[in-house]
Enzyme design. Structure first.
Site, PDB file in Angstrom:
ATOM      1  N   PHE A  65       0.829  -1.199   0.000  1.00 29.50           N
ATOM      2  CA  PHE A  65       0.000   0.000   0.000  1.00 29.50           C
ATOM      3  C   PHE A  65       0.864   1.249   0.000  1.00 29.50           C
ATOM      4  CE2 PHE A  65      -2.226  -3.273   2.405  1.00 29.50           C
ATOM      5  CZ  PHE A  65      -3.534  -3.228   1.931  1.00 29.50           C
ATOM      6  N   ASP A  66       0.449   2.235  -0.769  1.00 31.02           N
ATOM      7  CA  ASP A  66       0.963   3.584  -0.579  1.00 31.02           C
ATOM      8  C   ASP A  66       0.355   4.131   0.710  1.00 31.02           C
ATOM      9  OD1 ASP A  66       2.129   6.098  -1.063  1.00 31.02           O
ATOM     10  OD2 ASP A  66       0.362   6.776  -2.166  1.00 31.02           O
ATOM     11  N   GLY A  67       0.933   5.234   1.216  1.00 33.92           N
ATOM     12  CA  GLY A  67       0.441   5.807   2.467  1.00 33.92           C
ATOM     13  C   GLY A  67      -0.585   6.896   2.264  1.00 33.92           C
TER      14      GLY A  67
END
Length: 298
Positions: A161-163
């Site tokens: 996941f990106d943040g």
């Protein structure tokens, strides 16, 4: 007693996200749905090739066993019901126990996410994804040109996941875009002890965390946070996850480096990011999807 999906991790997925229907979709876009239906009927006994999200779905379904059905996968598709027969037959061919589906013949199927209590919606249709996100569901548009997942981790579901604007809201990203990197770093350093608000994929990460804790000895989940942040902005991200009582297995703070090569080494079954450039960088190496959320997509 009626069947229920309560307590399960529910993934709703379109036929093009699960299987490779790009050739058939080209015909659909060039002519009409009658020709598409005819082709799908002619190929009824020809299993479709695995699509972008196939590996993740297959591994998640492996969390089900005789003791508990922990994961449900349902098809939500703009396909017509006739073409839906090939979708189910292809799933059966690969041993995927998918028994539920809604086929809407061109109409948006996202409205069925609510009765499914879906934790995730994957589709190749950006309009459906935007609608789902606006209703509070974790949703992503699969990059159909993505590389397929590696097969070296058969007992691990690997998800990255990106943040900002994915796991977290886009508060910090708005500071970066309005005032630049130095202001962003200072903002995050000043707020290191203040948890970020939840982004659209926080509930999915929480559900995966529960599944990992409740799961089977034969399957596990490995998660990664892959972000353009760098120190000192890393601390707020880590402390936010701690505040949520959610663990990730790996965290990559790349300071603006291309994400694709790092993801190639992590070998996720899927990667979620809100920025198209990062999705394309990842898609050269791994399955990836675009989360149309936050200021970068305004």
């Amino acid at each position: 007693m009626a069947n229920t999906l309560n307590g399960k991790l529910v993934v709703a997925i379109s036929s093009r996200a699960l299987f490779d229907f790009e050739e058939e979709n080209t015909l659909f876009e060039q002519s009409d749905d009658r020709a598409y239906m005819k082709l799908q009927l002619e190929k009824l006994d020809v299993p479709a090739k695995p699509g972008v999200a196939f590996s993740m779905v297959r591994k998640l379904l492996a969390f089900n066993d005789a003791q508990a059905q922990r994961v449900e996968v349902a098809i939500l598709s703009r396909n017509d019901p006739v073409s839906g027969m090939r979708v189910f037959r292809s799933a059966q061919h690969y041993g995927l126990p998918i028994v539920r589906g809604s086929f809407t013949r061109g109409q948006s199927p996202w409205r069925y996410l609510k009765p499914l209590r879906a934790n995730l919606f994957l589709s190749a249709n950006p309009q459906d994804v935007r609608a789902a996100l606006s209703e509070g569901f974790a949703a992503a548009t699969v990059a159909t040109h993505s590389a397929r997942a590696a097969d070296r981790h058969p007992t691990e579901v690997r998800i990255a996941f990106d943040g900002d604007a994915v796991l977290f809201d886009d508060e910090a990203e708005r500071v970066y875009q309005s005032s630049g990197l130095t202001a962003f770093q200072q903002h995050e350093q000043d707020k290191a002890l203040t948890p970020l608000s939840a982004g659209p994929f926080k509930p999915l990460l929480a559900a995966l965390h529960r599944l990992q804790q409740e799961g089977t000895p034969s399957m596990r989940i490995r998660t990664a946070l892959v972000t353009a942040r760098s120190a000192p902005a890393h601390e707020r991200a880590i402390r936010t996850l701690m505040n949520w009582n959610i663990e990730v297995d790996e965290a990559m703070f790349l300071g603006g480096l291309e994400k694709g090569e790092f993801l190639r080494e992590f070998e996720p079954d899927f990667f979620f990011d809100d920025q198209v450039g990062h999705v394309n960088s990842a898609a050269a190496h791994v399955p990836a999807g675009h989360v149309d959320s936050g200021i970068s997509n305004a």
